[in-house]
Write a protein that holds these residues in place. Structure first.
Motif, PDB file in Angstrom:
ATOM      1  N   GLU A 151       0.837  -1.201   0.000  1.00 15.26           N
ATOM      2  CA  GLU A 151       0.000   0.000   0.000  1.00 15.26           C
ATOM      3  C   GLU A 151       0.877   1.258   0.000  1.00 15.26           C
ATOM      4  OE1 GLU A 151      -3.022   2.270   3.165  1.00 15.26           O
ATOM      5  OE2 GLU A 151      -2.212   0.284   3.627  1.00 15.26           O
ATOM      6  N   ARG A 152       0.533   2.209  -0.836  1.00 18.12           N
ATOM      7  CA  ARG A 152       1.332   3.435  -0.951  1.00 18.12           C
ATOM      8  C   ARG A 152       1.056   4.348   0.246  1.00 18.12           C
ATOM      9  NH1 ARG A 152       4.269   5.617  -4.990  1.00 18.12           N
ATOM     10  NH2 ARG A 152       4.554   7.870  -5.031  1.00 18.12           N
ATOM     11  N   LEU A 153       2.115   4.709   0.968  1.00 15.22           N
ATOM     12  CA  LEU A 153       2.009   5.584   2.130  1.00 15.22           C
ATOM     13  C   LEU A 153       2.770   6.875   1.856  1.00 15.22           C
ATOM     14  CD1 LEU A 153       2.572   2.846   4.866  1.00 15.22           C
ATOM     15  CD2 LEU A 153       0.387   3.775   4.061  1.00 15.22           C
ATOM     16  N   ILE A 154       2.868   7.747   2.849  1.00 11.22           N
ATOM     17  CA  ILE A 154       3.492   9.060   2.625  1.00 11.22           C
ATOM     18  C   ILE A 154       4.995   8.954   2.403  1.00 11.22           C
ATOM     19  CG2 ILE A 154       1.732  10.348   3.867  1.00 11.22           C
ATOM     20  CD1 ILE A 154       3.659  10.405   6.289  1.00 11.22           C
ATOM     21  N   ALA A 155       5.600   7.840   2.764  1.00 10.18           N
ATOM     22  CA  ALA A 155       7.021   7.610   2.508  1.00 10.18           C
ATOM     23  C   ALA A 155       7.243   6.106   2.562  1.00 10.18           C
ATOM     24  CB  ALA A 155       7.900   8.316   3.536  1.00 10.18           C
ATOM     25  N   ARG A 156       8.323   5.659   1.945  1.00  8.47           N
ATOM     26  CA  ARG A 156       8.696   4.240   2.016  1.00  8.47           C
ATOM     27  C   ARG A 156       9.867   4.131   2.986  1.00  8.47           C
ATOM     28  NH1 ARG A 156      10.314   0.116  -2.891  1.00  8.47           N
ATOM     29  NH2 ARG A 156       9.908  -1.817  -1.729  1.00  8.47           N
ATOM     30  N   HIS A 157       9.579   3.540   4.102  1.00  6.54           N
ATOM     31  CA  HIS A 157      10.472   3.564   5.256  1.00  6.54           C
ATOM     32  C   HIS A 157      11.618   2.575   5.097  1.00  6.54           C
ATOM     33  CE1 HIS A 157      11.669   3.703   9.449  1.00  6.54           C
ATOM     34  NE2 HIS A 157      11.427   2.423   9.590  1.00  6.54           N
ATOM     35  N   LYS A 158      12.790   2.984   5.602  1.00 11.50           N
ATOM     36  CA  LYS A 158      13.918   2.061   5.773  1.00 11.50           C
ATOM     37  C   LYS A 158      14.199   1.918   7.259  1.00 11.50           C
ATOM     38  CE  LYS A 158      16.631   2.270   1.522  1.00 11.50           C
ATOM     39  NZ  LYS A 158      17.946   2.662   0.940  1.00 11.50           N
ATOM     40  N   ASP A 159      14.418   0.707   7.663  1.00 13.16           N
ATOM     41  CA  ASP A 159      14.472   0.365   9.084  1.00 13.16           C
ATOM     42  C   ASP A 159      15.896  -0.059   9.444  1.00 13.16           C
ATOM     43  OD1 ASP A 159      13.775  -0.477  11.654  1.00 13.16           O
ATOM     44  OD2 ASP A 159      13.225  -2.474  10.949  1.00 13.16           O
ATOM     45  N   PHE A 160      16.754   0.915   9.775  1.00 12.72           N
ATOM     46  CA  PHE A 160      18.147   0.608  10.090  1.00 12.72           C
ATOM     47  C   PHE A 160      18.440   0.605  11.583  1.00 12.72           C
ATOM     48  CE2 PHE A 160      19.011   1.609   5.613  1.00 12.72           C
ATOM     49  CZ  PHE A 160      19.900   0.582   5.307  1.00 12.72           C
ATOM     50  N   PRO A 214      25.908   3.899  17.972  1.00  9.69           N
ATOM     51  CA  PRO A 214      26.024   2.447  18.183  1.00  9.69           C
ATOM     52  C   PRO A 214      24.980   1.884  19.130  1.00  9.69           C
ATOM     53  CG  PRO A 214      27.842   3.636  19.232  1.00  9.69           C
ATOM     54  CD  PRO A 214      27.133   4.616  18.369  1.00  9.69           C
ATOM     55  N   MET A 215      24.445   2.704  20.057  1.00 11.61           N
ATOM     56  CA  MET A 215      23.401   2.210  20.949  1.00 11.61           C
ATOM     57  C   MET A 215      22.166   1.774  20.162  1.00 11.61           C
ATOM     58  SD  MET A 215      23.459   1.987  24.349  1.00 11.61           S
ATOM     59  CE  MET A 215      21.817   2.449  24.894  1.00 11.61           C
ATOM     60  N   ALA A 216      21.947   2.377  19.001  1.00 15.76           N
ATOM     61  CA  ALA A 216      20.788   2.043  18.177  1.00 15.76           C
ATOM     62  C   ALA A 216      21.150   1.109  17.034  1.00 15.76           C
ATOM     63  CB  ALA A 216      20.167   3.315  17.613  1.00 15.76           C
ATOM     64  N   ALA A 217      22.374   0.601  17.036  1.00 18.39           N
ATOM     65  CA  ALA A 217      22.858  -0.185  15.901  1.00 18.39           C
ATOM     66  C   ALA A 217      23.430  -1.524  16.332  1.00 18.39           C
ATOM     67  CB  ALA A 217      23.920   0.614  15.137  1.00 18.39           C
ATOM     68  N   GLN A 230      22.279  -4.619  16.207  1.00 23.58           N
ATOM     69  CA  GLN A 230      22.185  -5.720  15.248  1.00 23.58           C
ATOM     70  C   GLN A 230      23.023  -5.449  14.006  1.00 23.58           C
ATOM     71  OE1 GLN A 230      20.418  -8.580  16.066  1.00 23.58           O
ATOM     72  NE2 GLN A 230      21.523  -9.434  14.312  1.00 23.58           N
ATOM     73  N   LEU A 231      23.105  -4.198  13.561  1.00 24.74           N
ATOM     74  CA  LEU A 231      24.006  -3.878  12.453  1.00 24.74           C
ATOM     75  C   LEU A 231      25.442  -4.209  12.803  1.00 24.74           C
ATOM     76  CD1 LEU A 231      22.802  -0.409  11.060  1.00 24.74           C
ATOM     77  CD2 LEU A 231      23.024  -2.523   9.750  1.00 24.74           C
ATOM     78  N   LEU A 232      25.847  -3.888  14.020  1.00 28.38           N
ATOM     79  CA  LEU A 232      27.229  -4.149  14.441  1.00 28.38           C
ATOM     80  C   LEU A 232      27.485  -5.644  14.615  1.00 28.38           C
ATOM     81  CD1 LEU A 232      27.435  -1.099  16.817  1.00 28.38           C
ATOM     82  CD2 LEU A 232      29.035  -1.505  14.927  1.00 28.38           C
ATOM     83  N   ILE A 233      26.469  -6.389  15.022  1.00 29.00           N
ATOM     84  CA  ILE A 233      26.605  -7.849  15.060  1.00 29.00           C
ATOM     85  C   ILE A 233      26.844  -8.384  13.650  1.00 29.00           C
ATOM     86  CG2 ILE A 233      25.267  -9.974  15.392  1.00 29.00           C
ATOM     87  CD1 ILE A 233      24.064  -8.629  17.914  1.00 29.00           C
ATOM     88  N   ALA A 234      26.074  -7.875  12.688  1.00 29.78           N
ATOM     89  CA  ALA A 234      26.278  -8.285  11.298  1.00 29.78           C
ATOM     90  C   ALA A 234      27.653  -7.853  10.791  1.00 29.78           C
ATOM     91  CB  ALA A 234      25.175  -7.712  10.415  1.00 29.78           C
ATOM     92  N   LEU A 235      28.093  -6.663  11.193  1.00 30.52           N
ATOM     93  CA  LEU A 235      29.432  -6.206  10.812  1.00 30.52           C
ATOM     94  C   LEU A 235      30.498  -7.133  11.370  1.00 30.52           C
ATOM     95  CD1 LEU A 235      31.282  -3.957   9.574  1.00 30.52           C
ATOM     96  CD2 LEU A 235      31.297  -2.937  11.859  1.00 30.52           C
ATOM     97  N   ASP A 236      30.350  -7.555  12.613  1.00 31.42           N
ATOM     98  CA  ASP A 236      31.304  -8.490  13.207  1.00 31.42           C
ATOM     99  C   ASP A 236      31.379  -9.774  12.383  1.00 31.42           C
ATOM    100  OD1 ASP A 236      33.069  -9.330  15.428  1.00 31.42           O
ATOM    101  OD2 ASP A 236      31.460 -10.757  15.860  1.00 31.42           O
ATOM    102  N   MET A 237      30.225 -10.262  11.923  1.00 33.10           N
ATOM    103  CA  MET A 237      30.222 -11.442  11.044  1.00 33.10           C
ATOM    104  C   MET A 237      30.953 -11.156   9.741  1.00 33.10           C
ATOM    105  SD  MET A 237      26.355 -12.951  11.213  1.00 33.10           S
ATOM    106  CE  MET A 237      25.629 -13.592  12.724  1.00 33.10           C
ATOM    107  N   GLN A 238      30.621 -10.008   9.144  1.00 29.86           N
ATOM    108  CA  GLN A 238      31.190  -9.692   7.829  1.00 29.86           C
ATOM    109  C   GLN A 238      32.695  -9.493   7.883  1.00 29.86           C
ATOM    110  OE1 GLN A 238      32.259  -6.278   6.839  1.00 29.86           O
ATOM    111  NE2 GLN A 238      32.832  -7.026   4.809  1.00 29.86           N
TER     112      GLN A 238
END
Length: 697
Positions: free
Chosen positions: A526-535, A582-585, A587-595
């Motif tokens: 469904e088209r909304l006012i913006a297409r959100h990215k969830d980082f 980093p407090m809000a990241a 899971q990103l940092l966990i993925a970075l550790d893997m990468q």
């Protein structure tokens, strides 16, 4: 009854008898707003939200306020757990309009084009304590719209533009690098509470992903201070009132800095994430108390939050009989009546139950001192005390279960269920508990059978025999990750077939080919006012971060470079967040550790049911190897396509055979393998070397 009586969401059904003329989000309400040029009052909340109940009772059940709303607005009620897409967008608007503050209940006023021009959270019915009354807000917003509609529309356009700019994000000119992990540890340390554990001041939230991140950082750069932070945090939460000492499981958060007084609702996602954090704590430290907390939390989910169909329910409320926390608190008299005087006296001493109480004249069970410390101070035998307390807790639980339980939201959400499947699959191997694996399998089978469109795409939620709403990025990403963990738990290759099928949908329908990473909604949503990215992580891992995590794991397992490249691109898109917040990241940092690696691909070949192979797999599951993916086949010499085999794992098993009937373990990185370790003794030695390795100094 208003239109919400036709909905399935327990939260929406709570409002079906309100005098407010509520609509669910949908074409009927949106078209009426446009046809009558009437603004929308959008109220977003969830069933376990205490202040949502308060605002309902004070305002939405108030005939005078309801009449004002019905006259001035088209009123829409949304369950944030059903529509996180709407919640993300309009929470961003509320925060923009309120200096970063937001929360639930969320109260937003929209133009007929769905653009927000005013918003806030909880409003009392009339002005008090410096807060405007909701009646005043309704009047002021209505007057503004009627007399200054053009200004309202222009303001709404500016808000939408600001949301769009925030969604576009700030791309960093830096590169992915392991030093970001080191920097994150330093920033987490600066905000850590070294007295009580946790990050920041009250109210305190668990932040499970950050605890798991710190354990990874400790493995990479062993420093006792980092490990001490995690241990203090895990200990204080498990000893505090935020933990249910009778049934297991954690409440949402603590209103104080000591983890004593919880906001009593219990959420499926918190308990899933904290189970994983305590499992990691156990594997990294060997401390059995962390295993016990994980076990009790899993048991809470199996005993109280499992649907007869196999999925897991969403939340238990904070309130029962109209009072927050009433279900959970005790008095000394109640406890002594149930346990007897002497055992009751000991229980009250250990669990901080007193006449004055620690919460509104009653007592929340907690452990200000450990059981061993209590035994030492009182000259009691510690082993006998532990045994007596276990019996006492069982008796009290039996009595508590006869109380009026808090309300439950029994809808089944793919994303939250996937987090629990992941935790249970891991717990089954770490804790040697087959019932957890059985529960994880059953839940996964339920989701794949019942929350799926005819074309194979996922649906987001299920209740009462019906599934609805197209799934979001986190539904797919969490479930792909959970299916990989389920494969690690039983090596049933059907889970990999399903994971690949879902990952391919993510790649096709959610990827941002222009800006990198993934959108939260699909390209045909469904088209909304913006297409959100969830980082950024919220109370759950960010969808994009979990997509990167899942694609890294599945890409390594299946030799899919397209998955690995998409994961790296997602990390690059989120680099600025990792650098700045980093407090809000976590899971990103966990993925970075893997990468950043090293990331080990372990292949075990042999007769899986045999003693030696099973023992090797058992040892693997009890090792703290966070950057590792494993595959196992009993008969690898058979061609791909044999019953139960999937060609998706062909790259992992290519050229790998058992040696003379003994289990053989291959340790690889980027599909380049070391000398195979043949036989149980050699394979376990190689595994032990891995658990001690990977340190950067």
């Amino acid at each position: 009854m208003n239109r919400l009586a036709q909905e399935s969401s327990p939260y929406l059904l709570q409002h079906k008898s309100n005098p407010v003329d509520w609509y669910p989000w949908g074409p009927e309400a949106l078209q009426r707003s446009k046809a009558e040029n009437k603004p929308i009052f959008l109220s977003i909340g969830y069933s376990a939200c205490h202040w949502c109940h308060v605002m309902e009772h004070e305002s939405f059940e108030n005939e005078r306020i309801a009449a004002l709303l019905n006259e001035k607005f088209v009123n829409i009620k949304v369950d944030r757990e059903e529509r996180p897409d709407l919640d993300h967008l309009y929470m961003a608007a509320v925060q923009l309009m309120n200096d970063g503050r937001g929360g639930w209940p969320m109260s937003v006023f929209l133009t007929p084009e769905l653009k927000p021009f005013y918003g806030g959270t909880y409003f009392p019915p009339t002005a008090r304590m410096g807060m405007p009354g909701f009646d005043q807000v309704i009047g002021a917003v209505s007057t503004f719209w009627q007399t200054q509609a053009e200004d309202a529309a222009q303001h709404a356009d500016k808000v939408v533009d600001a949301i769009a700019q925030a969604e576009a994000g700030q791309r960093s000119s830096g590169a992915l690098r392991k030093e970001l992990l080191h920097d994150a540890a330093a920033k987490l340390e600066r905000v850590f509470d070294f007295s009580h554990g946790g990050f920041g001041r009250a109210p305190k939230f668990p932040h499970a992903m950050n605890l798991q991140l710190l354990l990874r950082i400790y493995r990479r750069w062993p420093r006792q201070g980092v490990l001490d932070m995690v241990r203090l945090n895990l200990d204080k939460m498990a000893q505090g009132g935020i933990y249910d000492h009778l049934a297991g499981g954690f409440a949402r958060y603590s209103v104080d800095e000591r983890w004593l007084v919880p906001h009593f609702e219990k959420m499926l996602y918190d308990n899933a994430l904290l189970t994983s954090a305590y499992l990691d704590g156990y594997l990294a430290t060997g401390e059995s108390r962390y295993a016990q907390t994980a076990r009790e939390t899993c048991d809470y989910i199996l005993n109280y939050m499992t649907d007869p169909e196999g999925g897991f329910h969403s939340t238990e409320d904070a309130d029962s009989e109209g009072e927050e926390g009433k279900f959970y608190v005790w008095s000394p008299g109640e406890i002594k009546q149930i346990l007897g005087d002497e055992p009751g006296e000991r229980f009250c001493y250990v669990y901080d139950v007193s006449q004055q109480g620690n919460f509104e004249g009653c007592s929340i069970l907690n452990l200000p001192k450990t059981i061993e410390q209590c035994a030492s101070l009182k000259n009691w035998d510690a082993a006998q005390l532990r045994e007596e307390l276990a019996q006492s807790r069982a008796k009290l639980l039996e009595v508590r279960d006869r109380r009026v339980r808090p309300g439950k939201d029994d809808k089944i959400l793919v994303n939250w269920n996937a987090l629990m499947i992941d935790a249970l699959a891991r717990a089954a191997g770490v804790l040697d508990e087959p019932k957890y694996l059985a529960a994880a399998r059953r839940a996964a089978e339920f989701l794949l059978a019942n929350l799926r469109r005819e074309d194979g795409r996922l649906l987001h939620c299920w209740r009462g025999g019906a599934a609805k709403l197209d799934a979001y990025l986190d539904d797919y990403a969490y479930l792909v990750n959970a299916l990989v963990s389920l494969y690690q738990a039983d090596f049933d290759e059907r889970w990999i077939d399903e994971a690949v099928r879902l990952a391919d949908i993510v790649m096709k329908h959610f990827a941002d080919s222009a800006g990198g990473g993934f959108f939260f909604t699909a390209d045909d949503h469904e088209r909304l006012i913006a297409r959100h990215k969830d980082f950024q992580d919220s109370s759950v891992p960010s969808g994009a971060a979990m997509a990167a995590t899942a694609l890294l794991r599945l890409g390594k397992l299946c030799g899919r470079n397209d998955y690995l490249e998409a994961a790296v691109e997602t990390l690059e898109t989120g680099l600025a967040i990792m650098e700045q917040s980093p407090m809000a990241a976590g899971q990103l940092l966990i993925a970075l550790d893997m990468q950043q690696g090293p990331f080990h691909e372990i292949v075990i070949v042999g007769d899986a049911p045999s003693g030696d192979t099973a023992q090797l797999v058992h040892s693997l599951r009890k090792s703290y190897l966070p950057n590792c993916i494993a595959a196992c086949r009993a008969n690898p010499e058979l061609p791909v396509g044999s019953p139960g085999d999937t060609d998706h794992l062909a790259p992992m098993f290519a050229g790998k055979t058992a040696s003379a009937g003994s289990p053989t373990m291959y340790v690889c990185e980027n599909f380049t393998c070391r000398q195979p370790a043949a036989g149980l003794e050699a394979a376990q030695a190689a595994l032990e070397a891995l658990t001690k390795g990977d340190s950067d100094g």
